[in-house]
Design a protein around this motif. Structure first.
Motif, short mmCIF file in Angstrom:
data_model
loop_
_atom_site.label_atom_id
_atom_site.label_comp_id
_atom_site.label_asym_id
_atom_site.label_seq_id
_atom_site.Cartn_x
_atom_site.Cartn_y
_atom_site.Cartn_z
N LEU A 77 2.50 1.07 38.98
CA LEU A 77 1.59 2.18 39.03
C LEU A 77 2.31 3.35 38.48
O LEU A 77 3.34 3.87 38.97
CB LEU A 77 0.91 2.36 40.54
CG LEU A 77 0.35 3.77 40.71
CD1 LEU A 77 -0.95 3.98 40.19
CD2 LEU A 77 0.25 4.07 42.34
N HIS A 78 1.68 4.10 37.66
CA HIS A 78 2.45 5.28 37.29
C HIS A 78 1.27 6.34 37.20
O HIS A 78 0.04 6.25 36.88
CB HIS A 78 3.03 5.24 35.79
CG HIS A 78 3.82 4.08 35.32
ND1 HIS A 78 4.89 4.29 36.00
CD2 HIS A 78 3.75 3.05 34.53
CE1 HIS A 78 5.63 2.93 35.92
NE2 HIS A 78 4.72 2.49 34.67
N THR A 79 1.92 7.59 37.46
CA THR A 79 0.94 8.81 37.64
C THR A 79 1.55 9.86 36.58
O THR A 79 2.33 11.00 37.06
CB THR A 79 0.77 9.30 39.21
OG1 THR A 79 2.31 9.67 39.61
CG2 THR A 79 0.13 8.42 39.88
N GLU A 80 1.73 9.66 35.22
CA GLU A 80 2.29 10.39 34.31
C GLU A 80 1.13 11.45 33.76
O GLU A 80 -0.05 10.93 33.55
CB GLU A 80 3.09 9.64 33.42
CG GLU A 80 4.19 8.87 33.91
CD GLU A 80 5.22 8.58 32.63
OE1 GLU A 80 4.54 7.52 32.13
OE2 GLU A 80 6.10 8.77 32.35
N GLU A 81 1.45 12.34 33.33
CA GLU A 81 0.70 13.17 32.57
C GLU A 81 1.36 14.13 31.27
O GLU A 81 2.59 14.02 31.55
CB GLU A 81 0.15 14.56 33.65
CG GLU A 81 -0.61 13.92 34.56
CD GLU A 81 -2.04 13.31 34.10
OE1 GLU A 81 -2.44 13.84 32.88
OE2 GLU A 81 -2.73 12.68 35.00
N GLN A 82 0.96 14.28 30.44
CA GLN A 82 1.45 14.95 29.26
C GLN A 82 2.09 16.38 29.91
O GLN A 82 1.60 17.08 30.50
CB GLN A 82 0.47 15.24 28.26
CG GLN A 82 -0.08 13.92 27.40
CD GLN A 82 1.06 13.16 26.85
OE1 GLN A 82 1.98 13.93 25.94
NE2 GLN A 82 1.18 11.73 26.75
N VAL B 184 15.33 11.54 34.07
CA VAL B 184 16.63 10.85 34.10
C VAL B 184 16.18 9.33 34.13
O VAL B 184 17.13 8.38 33.84
CB VAL B 184 17.11 10.99 35.54
CG1 VAL B 184 16.43 10.44 36.64
CG2 VAL B 184 18.59 10.57 35.40
N GLY B 185 14.85 8.77 34.04
CA GLY B 185 14.70 7.42 33.94
C GLY B 185 14.01 6.59 34.93
O GLY B 185 14.31 5.32 35.00
N LYS B 186 13.35 7.34 35.91
CA LYS B 186 12.98 6.78 37.03
C LYS B 186 11.84 5.76 36.82
O LYS B 186 11.71 4.63 37.32
CB LYS B 186 12.49 7.73 38.21
CG LYS B 186 13.55 8.64 38.43
CD LYS B 186 13.29 9.84 39.75
CE LYS B 186 12.26 10.83 38.93
NZ LYS B 186 12.82 11.62 37.95
N THR B 187 10.97 6.35 36.03
CA THR B 187 9.68 5.58 35.62
C THR B 187 9.92 4.11 34.83
O THR B 187 9.71 3.29 34.99
CB THR B 187 8.57 6.54 34.77
OG1 THR B 187 8.35 7.53 35.53
CG2 THR B 187 7.48 5.57 34.35
N THR B 188 10.98 4.37 33.93
CA THR B 188 11.57 3.47 33.19
C THR B 188 12.20 2.40 33.84
O THR B 188 11.93 1.15 33.67
CB THR B 188 12.37 3.83 32.08
OG1 THR B 188 12.02 4.89 31.26
CG2 THR B 188 12.92 2.81 31.20
N LEU B 189 12.96 2.69 34.86
CA LEU B 189 13.57 1.79 35.65
C LEU B 189 12.42 0.95 36.55
O LEU B 189 12.73 -0.43 36.42
CB LEU B 189 14.63 2.15 36.70
CG LEU B 189 15.45 1.32 37.65
CD1 LEU B 189 16.85 1.62 37.80
CD2 LEU B 189 14.63 1.02 38.87
#
Length: 208
Positions: free
Chosen positions: A53-58, A38-43
Motif C-alpha cells: 500500500l502506498h499513499t504517494e502524491e505528486q 531516503v528510499g522508504k517506499t522503495t525498500l
C-alpha cells in the motif's frame, strides 16, 4: 516476540489473495522511517510479499517552501500518510512494515503510525546525514529500539569509515548500522534481519 498487529492481513498482489503462511508464529510491527527522499517506499516495495500500500502524491510548487529537495531534485512524489507491506522471515517471524512520511509537517501522524511498533529501521542518506537527525531524535524519544541502514546512492560519498558515520549520527555502540540498496530485495531483507536480531538480543529475558 510479541506484536500489537492483527493476526490476519489479506492483500491481492496480481489479483490473488495472499494469506499469512501456516508457519507464522510471531507477528511484528516495524517502522521504516527516515528523512524525505531516503528510499522508504522503495525498500517496502522491494521486499513486500503482498501488493504494498502506498499513499504517494505528486510534489507540487506549493510544497517547495516546506519540502527540502536538496539532494533529491529528481523526486516527483512523496508519501503523505503511510506505506505498508509484509514480509515473512525464517523462524515464523512476519514483519508488518509501516513506512512513515519523512517531512516535519507530517509529524502529527507519528504517534498513530508508531503505536504498537516493536522497532524501527531508520534509513539514512550519506549525502545528507544531517537530514536524519530529527527522525533519529523522534525514534529515540519514543524509546523504540532501532537499526540504521545507509541506503546506497550512486553519488554517495565513499570515503567515510563506519566509525566516522557512527560518530556523525551519535549512535550507541550497540545500535546496528548497515548499508543497503533499497531497490534490491536481498539487501533490504538483510537490513531488516539486522533489526530483528537486535530486537531479539535486547528483549526482556522473560520473553525469550
Amino acid at each position: 516476540m510479541a506484536s500489537a498487529t492483527s493476526s490476519t492481513v489479506d492483500a491481492q498482489p496480481g489479483g490473488t489473495d495472499v494469506h499469512l503462511p501456516d508457519t507464522a508464529r510471531d507477528l511484528v510491527k516495524i517502522l521504516v522511517t527516515g528523512p524525505f527522499g531516503v528510499g522508504k517506499t522503495t525498500l517496502i516495495r522491494s521486499v513486500s510479499e503482498i501488493r504494498p500500500l502506498h499513499t504517494e502524491e505528486q510534489l507540487t510548487e506549493a510544497s517547495v517552501p516546506v519540502d527540502d529537495l536538496a539532494g533529491v531534485r529528481d523526486k516527483s512524489t512523496t508519501t503523505v500518510a503511510i506505506d505498508f507491506g509484509r514480509i515473512s522471515l525464517p523462524g515464523g517471524i512476519v514483519l508488518y512494515l509501516f513506512g512513515t512520511p519523512g517531512q516535519e509537517r507530517f509529524r502529527p501522524l507519528w504517534d498513530d503510525i508508531s503505536y504498537g511498533a516493536l522497532g524501527a529501521l531508520v534509513l539514512v542518506d550519506a549525502r545528507r546525514i544531517d537530514a536524519s537527525f530529527d527522525v533519529l531524535g523522534l525514534v529515540e524519544e519514543t524509546g523504540l529500539p532501532y537499526a540504521v541502514a545507509f541506503n546506497t546512492f550512486p553519488d554517495a560519498p565513499r570515503h567515510h569509515t563506519p566509525e566516522q558515520l557512527r560518530a556523525a549520527l551519535d549512535l550507541e555502540p550497540t545500535t546496528p548500522m548497515v548499508t543497503c540498496d533499497a531497490r534490491e530485495a536481498d539487501s533490504s531483507i538483510d537490513s531488516l534481519l539486522a533489526l530483528v536480531q537486535h530486537l531479539i538480543d535486547h528483549r526482556p529475558a522473560e520473553h525469550r
